[in-house]
Write a protein that holds these residues in place. Structure first.
Motif, PDB file in Angstrom:
ATOM      1  N   MET A   1     108.150  10.088  50.351  1.00  0.00           N
ATOM      2  CA  MET A   1     109.573  10.064  50.263  1.00  0.00           C
ATOM      3  C   MET A   1     110.306   9.669  50.057  1.00  0.00           C
ATOM      4  O   MET A   1     111.482   9.420  50.819  1.00  0.00           O
ATOM      5  CB  MET A   1     109.687  10.446  52.069  1.00  0.00           C
ATOM      6  N   ASN A   2     110.104   9.079  48.972  1.00  0.00           N
ATOM      7  CA  ASN A   2     110.737   7.970  48.242  1.00  0.00           C
ATOM      8  C   ASN A   2     111.663   7.012  49.023  1.00  0.00           C
ATOM      9  O   ASN A   2     112.904   6.054  48.594  1.00  0.00           O
ATOM     10  CB  ASN A   2     111.530   8.710  47.690  1.00  0.00           C
ATOM     11  N   ILE A   3     111.060   6.363  50.309  1.00  0.00           N
ATOM     12  CA  ILE A   3     111.602   5.091  51.088  1.00  0.00           C
ATOM     13  C   ILE A   3     110.728   3.831  50.482  1.00  0.00           C
ATOM     14  O   ILE A   3     109.513   3.907  50.710  1.00  0.00           O
ATOM     15  CB  ILE A   3     111.009   5.466  52.243  1.00  0.00           C
ATOM     16  N   ILE A   4     111.752   2.808  50.055  1.00  0.00           N
ATOM     17  CA  ILE A   4     110.685   2.057  49.313  1.00  0.00           C
ATOM     18  C   ILE A   4     111.387   0.588  50.424  1.00  0.00           C
ATOM     19  O   ILE A   4     112.118   0.104  50.572  1.00  0.00           O
ATOM     20  CB  ILE A   4     111.921   1.472  48.329  1.00  0.00           C
ATOM     21  N   LEU A   5     110.139   0.012  50.916  1.00  0.00           N
ATOM     22  CA  LEU A   5     110.245  -0.820  51.440  1.00  0.00           C
ATOM     23  C   LEU A   5     110.060  -2.714  51.014  1.00  0.00           C
ATOM     24  O   LEU A   5     109.300  -2.563  50.002  1.00  0.00           O
ATOM     25  CB  LEU A   5     108.569  -0.913  52.573  1.00  0.00           C
ATOM     26  N   GLU A   6     110.527  -3.229  51.581  1.00  0.00           N
ATOM     27  CA  GLU A   6     110.586  -4.910  50.793  1.00  0.00           C
ATOM     28  C   GLU A   6     110.824  -5.569  52.368  1.00  0.00           C
ATOM     29  O   GLU A   6     111.671  -5.741  53.459  1.00  0.00           O
ATOM     30  CB  GLU A   6     112.196  -4.844  50.424  1.00  0.00           C
ATOM     31  N   ASP A   7     109.730  -5.954  52.218  1.00  0.00           N
ATOM     32  CA  ASP A   7     109.313  -7.291  52.870  1.00  0.00           C
ATOM     33  C   ASP A   7     109.702  -8.974  53.005  1.00  0.00           C
ATOM     34  O   ASP A   7     109.674  -9.350  52.200  1.00  0.00           O
ATOM     35  CB  ASP A   7     107.762  -7.271  53.729  1.00  0.00           C
ATOM     36  N   THR A   8     110.271  -8.879  53.482  1.00  0.00           N
ATOM     37  CA  THR A   8     111.301 -10.600  53.257  1.00  0.00           C
ATOM     38  C   THR A   8     110.969 -11.269  54.899  1.00  0.00           C
ATOM     39  O   THR A   8     110.362 -11.251  55.182  1.00  0.00           O
ATOM     40  CB  THR A   8     113.148 -10.067  53.414  1.00  0.00           C
ATOM     41  N   PRO A   9     111.592 -12.021  54.123  1.00  0.00           N
ATOM     42  CA  PRO A   9     111.741 -13.936  55.389  1.00  0.00           C
ATOM     43  C   PRO A   9     112.118 -13.272  56.641  1.00  0.00           C
ATOM     44  O   PRO A   9     112.265 -13.527  58.148  1.00  0.00           O
ATOM     45  CB  PRO A   9     111.721 -14.876  54.383  1.00  0.00           C
ATOM     46  N   GLN A  10     112.889 -12.486  56.476  1.00  0.00           N
ATOM     47  CA  GLN A  10     114.060 -11.613  57.839  1.00  0.00           C
ATOM     48  C   GLN A  10     113.370 -10.227  58.056  1.00  0.00           C
ATOM     49  O   GLN A  10     114.046 -10.288  59.114  1.00  0.00           O
ATOM     50  CB  GLN A  10     115.819 -11.816  56.530  1.00  0.00           C
ATOM     51  N   GLY A  11     112.543 -10.340  57.208  1.00  0.00           N
ATOM     52  CA  GLY A  11     112.567  -8.987  58.328  1.00  0.00           C
ATOM     53  C   GLY A  11     111.824  -8.111  56.941  1.00  0.00           C
ATOM     54  O   GLY A  11     111.990  -8.184  56.405  1.00  0.00           O
ATOM     55  N   THR A  12     111.372  -6.672  57.389  1.00  0.00           N
ATOM     56  CA  THR A  12     111.547  -5.550  57.004  1.00  0.00           C
ATOM     57  C   THR A  12     112.230  -4.912  56.535  1.00  0.00           C
ATOM     58  O   THR A  12     113.336  -4.269  57.352  1.00  0.00           O
ATOM     59  CB  THR A  12     111.021  -4.256  56.758  1.00  0.00           C
ATOM     60  N   ARG A  13     112.884  -4.104  54.744  1.00  0.00           N
ATOM     61  CA  ARG A  13     114.647  -3.583  54.988  1.00  0.00           C
ATOM     62  C   ARG A  13     113.613  -2.624  53.843  1.00  0.00           C
ATOM     63  O   ARG A  13     112.729  -2.556  53.234  1.00  0.00           O
ATOM     64  CB  ARG A  13     115.045  -5.164  54.038  1.00  0.00           C
ATOM     65  N   TRP A  14     114.831  -2.104  54.219  1.00  0.00           N
ATOM     66  CA  TRP A  14     114.422  -0.788  53.205  1.00  0.00           C
ATOM     67  C   TRP A  14     115.573   0.123  52.954  1.00  0.00           C
ATOM     68  O   TRP A  14     116.428   0.199  52.681  1.00  0.00           O
ATOM     69  CB  TRP A  14     113.614   0.773  54.110  1.00  0.00           C
TER      70      TRP A  14
END
Ligand SMILES: [Zn+2]
Length: 465
Positions: free
Chosen positions: A449-462
């Motif tokens: 669905m074209n949602i990009i996830l980014e796992d960072t030390p602060q949690g998951t961003r999208w």
């Protein structure tokens, strides 16, 4: 095989033979833009959009014209009630029309002509009818001399004597015969009006379609379509006007869609069951409404209820799930070639079946049954341990092709922010539970669905891609 369609004019299913090889000239009566369209207007929009798509699927080049009635009695009344002018109201509801029907998956017409932009050709058309003796002026109005047209009643299959019984002269009308109808109406004090040889006024309703069909498609067209309620008097009058003017057949095929009932009752303002598309597409997925409309043959009556829509939603979901499962299996599939031909034959057989059904007067109801057969077959195939890419592709291609003909999308619904957040929370929990399969599934679903996830030390961003 050729396409067969039911022609209201002959009351028979006939083979479609275009005027010009490979082309379809099609005119569909559009709405009077004084309000949002109701569910009854949505049906011809969806049905004839699908007819157009099917012709295109079968290799025809379709010229599709659909008008807007942007001045008439209803618009003038609305303007008086709202204290606005006619063009302001018309523009607002033309805009709303495009929003509503595009939500319902309808493509725009090649031309959406408006009455107010075609006043010159309408006036010319009327003037020629007067010259030919088919119309006459009467105190600033112009009327069509119905009895003079040989064959009046041929579309609705009524004789002139039967029609005479229901005809009357309304207060303010200045016609010679009760059967005559207005081509031009003199303006009342303060009304929106145009200059004409008969003084200030505006066209009657029927003349616009004759004039605009001729301008944009020619003197004879292939298909003229609209709701069943338009067959008489609107389409009958269009034939009388056009054929009196040109001496040629106006439309070779006339298509009419059936009525819509709401909870088994006729839709009417007095019953308070008037369903506006603008409102229901907030409550129901517009694609489900389209699928629902196509699940009944276009000439049959259709009964609309919230409950039926819910059932339709589940059915459409089943088809989409089947397709999604095929897509997910693709990566795990191989170049395996054994045993493929049997499956491919079955898939092609279903495509041929769909074409056979649609060739038979656009039987979308049976076409949709074929889609369920396809889904059943796909589910059956996915039970096989070793799946072949070739077969999976044949399945997904056919799903995509047939969904496009019906104007439906196979993509997952666009997710709302809170639905994305919920999926992300579910993925975090899945990872905590060491359920990596689920966590990957969610990541893939979001990726699709074209949602990009980014796992960072602060949690998951999208973010949306
Ligand atoms: Zn029309």
């Amino acid at each position: 095989m050729t396409i067969q369609l039911y022609n209201t004019l002959t009351r028979k299913k006939e083979e479609f033979i275009p005027l010009e090889a490979g082309k379809v000239k099609m005119y569909v009566c559009g709405p009077t833009v004084y309000n949002y369209i109701h569910i009854g207007n949505a049906r011809p929009a969806i049905v004839f959009d699908t007819v157009r798509r099917y012709f295109e699927f079968r290799g025809f080049d379709v010229q599709y014209v659909s008008n807007f009635t942007d001045v008439d009695d209803k618009l003038i009344k609305a303007a008086n009630q709202l204290g606005e002018d006619v063009p302001t109201i018309a523009n607002r509801f033309i805009q709303a029309y495009f929003e509503d029907v595009s939500a319902l998956g309808c493509k725009q017409a090649d031309v959406h002509p408006r009455v107010t932009e075609n006043m010159d050709i309408i006036i010319d058309f009327i003037a020629t009818l007067i010259d030919k003796g088919f119309a006459y002026e009467s105190e600033g109005d112009v009327y069509y001399r119905t009895r003079k047209f040989n064959g009046y009643g041929k579309l609705s299959h009524q004789s002139i004597d039967e029609l005479k019984v229901g005809a009357r002269i309304d207060v303010g009308e200045k016609k010679q015969d009760a059967l005559d109808f207005a081509l031009w109406k003199a303006a009342k004090e303060g009304e929106i009006a145009w200059e004409s040889p008969w003084g200030l006024g505006r066209p009657g309703w029927h003349i616009e379609c004759s004039a605009m069909a001729k301008k944009y498609l020619g003197e004879t067209i292939d298909i003229h379509a609209g709701g069943q309620d338009l067959a008489f008097p609107h389409h009958e009058n269009e034939i009388a006007q056009s054929e009196a003017l040109t001496g040629k057949q106006f439309a070779r095929y006339w298509m009419h869609n059936g009525y819509i009932n709401i909870d088994n009752e006729k839709m009417s303002k007095s019953l308070g069951n008037f369903v506006l598309v603008h409102d229901i597409i907030k409550k129901h997925d517009p694609e489900v409404i389209r699928f629902f409309m196509l699940s009944v043959h276009y000439r049959n009556p259709i009964n609309y209820s919230d409950e039926l829509l819910e059932n339709t939603k589940a059915a459409l979901e089943r088809l989409k799930t089947s397709y999604q499962n095929l897509k997910h299996r693709k990566e795990a599939s191989t170049n395996l070639t054994d045993n493929n031909q049997g499956w491919l034959d079955k898939i092609h057989g279903l495509e041929a079946e769909f074409v056979r059904e649609m060739d038979d007067d656009f039987n979308t109801a049976n076409g949709i049954s074929t889609l369920f057969e396809l889904s059943k077959l796909a589910n059956h195939y996915l039970i096989e341990k070793n799946t072949a890419t070739e077969v999976i592709d044949a399945f997904t291609n056919l799903f995509e092709k047939l969904f496009a003909v019906l104007g439906l999308s196979l993509g997952a619904q666009e997710l709302l922010d809170e639905e994305i957040e919920a999926l992300i929370q579910e993925r975090i929990q899945a990872r905590k539970d060491r359920n990596f399969q689920r966590s990957d599934e969610i990541r893939d679903q979001l990726k699709e669905m074209n949602i990009i996830l980014e796992d960072t030390p602060q949690g998951t961003r999208w973010k949306r891609g």
